[in-house]
Scaffold this motif. Sequence first.
Motif, mmCIF file in Angstrom:
data_model
loop_
_atom_site.group_PDB
_atom_site.id
_atom_site.type_symbol
_atom_site.label_atom_id
_atom_site.label_comp_id
_atom_site.label_asym_id
_atom_site.label_seq_id
_atom_site.Cartn_x
_atom_site.Cartn_y
_atom_site.Cartn_z
ATOM 1 N N LEU A 111 0.834 -1.189 0.000
ATOM 2 C CA LEU A 111 0.000 0.000 0.000
ATOM 3 C C LEU A 111 0.876 1.248 0.000
ATOM 4 N N PHE A 112 0.430 2.266 -0.716
ATOM 5 C CA PHE A 112 1.180 3.525 -0.787
ATOM 6 C C PHE A 112 1.154 4.218 0.571
ATOM 7 N N ASN A 113 2.348 4.676 0.971
ATOM 8 C CA ASN A 113 2.475 5.371 2.253
ATOM 9 C C ASN A 113 3.464 6.516 2.102
ATOM 10 N N ASP A 114 3.019 7.591 1.515
ATOM 11 C CA ASP A 114 3.765 8.851 1.374
ATOM 12 C C ASP A 114 4.846 8.848 0.303
ATOM 13 N N ALA A 115 5.577 7.742 0.144
ATOM 14 C CA ALA A 115 6.666 7.728 -0.842
ATOM 15 C C ALA A 115 6.675 6.396 -1.578
ATOM 16 N N LEU A 116 7.246 6.409 -2.780
ATOM 17 C CA LEU A 116 7.372 5.194 -3.576
ATOM 18 C C LEU A 116 8.699 4.505 -3.279
ATOM 19 N N PRO A 117 8.756 3.189 -3.463
ATOM 20 C CA PRO A 117 10.043 2.492 -3.300
ATOM 21 C C PRO A 117 11.033 2.948 -4.371
ATOM 22 N N LYS A 118 12.290 2.849 -4.078
ATOM 23 C CA LYS A 118 13.307 3.216 -5.066
ATOM 24 C C LYS A 118 13.177 2.310 -6.284
#
Length: 490
Positions: A111-118
Amino acid sequence: MSGTWPLYSTHAARALDARATQVLGGDPYVLMQRAGLAAWQHLLLHWPEAQRIAVVCGPGSNGGDGYALARHAHRAGRRVDVVHLPAHVPGNPVAQRACTDYVAGGGQVTLFNDALPKADVVVDALFGIGLSRAPEREVRALIEAINAQAAPVFALDVPSGVDADKGCAPGAAVLATRTLQFIVRHAGLYTGDALEYTGELALEELDVPAAAFDSVQMEAALLGHDALARWLLPRRRNTHKGESGHVLCIGGDEGSGGAIALCAEAALRTGAGLVSVATRPVNVAPLLARRPEAMVRAVESTDDLAPLIARARVIAVGPGLGQGEWSSALFLHAVRSAKPLVLDADALNLIASSPFPLDDAILTPHPGEAARLLECTSADVQRDRFAAAHAIAQRHGCVVVLKGAGTVVAAPGETPRVIDAGNPGMAVGGMGDVLTGVIAALRAQGLYAFDAASAGALLHALAGDAAAWDGQRGLLPSDLFAHLRRLSNP
C-alpha cells in the motif's frame, strides 16, 4: 493515407476495446494480457538495464494492465514493487484476475504510504482513460510522489490525470517520460497541455483485427511529414507564374512593417507566383530593399487598394495591420471583396470587436485571439482546443487554424486535423505572420481552403523543426525561409 493517422475519442476507444474482445472470443483478459506483454517489451526496449521496477496500479483495467506487466517483469527476475492506494483494490473481475495471477507467481503488493520504493523505472497504471476530472486528495498525493522521484516514468495508455479527449490536465497529472497507447491513438494526447505530460508517444495495436474498426468514427486526423506530398505536387514543365497564384498581403501600419514583410516573403518562399503588398508609405523602401521580388504599394485609402484587390487571387490580411481608421477601412474593403482570405493578428481582433460574415476565409488565431473570438478566456480555449476550434469554425462558417502546441485545423463538416510537428522555439513574435503567408501561398496555388490551412500549418511547423536543429532558444521567424523552400518541394 501516408503521413496521416486516425485519432480517437475515449468513447470510441472503449467501443473498440469491446469489439476487439468479442472478435477475439469474448474474454477481455486476452487483451489485457496482450497489453501487459507489449508494455513489458516496450519497457525492456527503452530501459534494458532496469532492475528495480515500481508499478503503480489503479482499481480499473489500466491497473490490470499494470499487474500483467508486473507479472512479466517478476518472471524475468526483476525486483518488482506493485503499489496501490488502500481504496484501489482491483475493482473489476479482469483486473482482479491479473492481480491474482501476479501474486500467485510470487509477486508482492504494498500500500502507498507517502513515498514510492526506489526504482529504476516507475510504471503509471493508475487510470489511463478512466479519469477526466481533477484527482482527489489521496490520488493527488500519489501522483505528486510519482513526479517527485528521480526515475523515468512509463505511462500505460494515458498519463494519469490527463484528459485523453480534451488534452488538458484539470488537476495533478503524471509527468511521463514515455507513454504507450493501446489499440488507438487518443486525440487529446496530441495537443495542448497534454504534450507537457506524455513524453515520447508510441502505439501498440495489440494485433486487434481490422474488423473491429468497422464503422468506428475517428475524432481527428494526425498529420505528419509525409502528408505534405499529397498536396505539394510537382509543377508542370510548361507552367507560368500566373498558375502559381497572386497573393496580396495587407498590413504593416506605422511601426509594424516587419510583420507584413515576413508574411510576403513567406508567401514567395512557399511558391506564390506573384506577391503584392499594400502597406503604409514608410514601409515601401525597406520592404523593397529586403525583398525586391515583392510588388510593394503605398496605400493610404481604399481607392488605392481596390486595383490591387482586383488583381489578387488570395488576400492575406492582418500582420501588423493595427486597429485604427486606416486599418479598419482596408480590412473592410478586403472582407467585402469576395476573394479568398487568410486572416490573422489584428484582422482577428477586428472580427472579434464586430463580427463579419466570412464565406471563404481561413482564420489563424492563437489561444488569446481565439478567446476574444469566443468571448471567453485563453484558459477556456486551452481546456478543450478541439471544442474551441470547432466553435469558431461554426460561428464564422470558415476554416480555423488554432495555433499552439498541437495546432488544430477545423472547418464545418470536416474531420479536424492535428499537426504532429513544431517546437517551443517557435513561440516568438512574427511566427504567425510567416504562417499567414505560407497558407495564403498554398491557397493561391489552388488548394481548397481546408487543405491549404492543413498543409500550410504542417509545412510551417516542419520548417520550424528544421530551423531549430541548432537550438530552439533564439529561433527567428526568418530562419524558416530556406526550409520552407526545401520542404515545399517534397
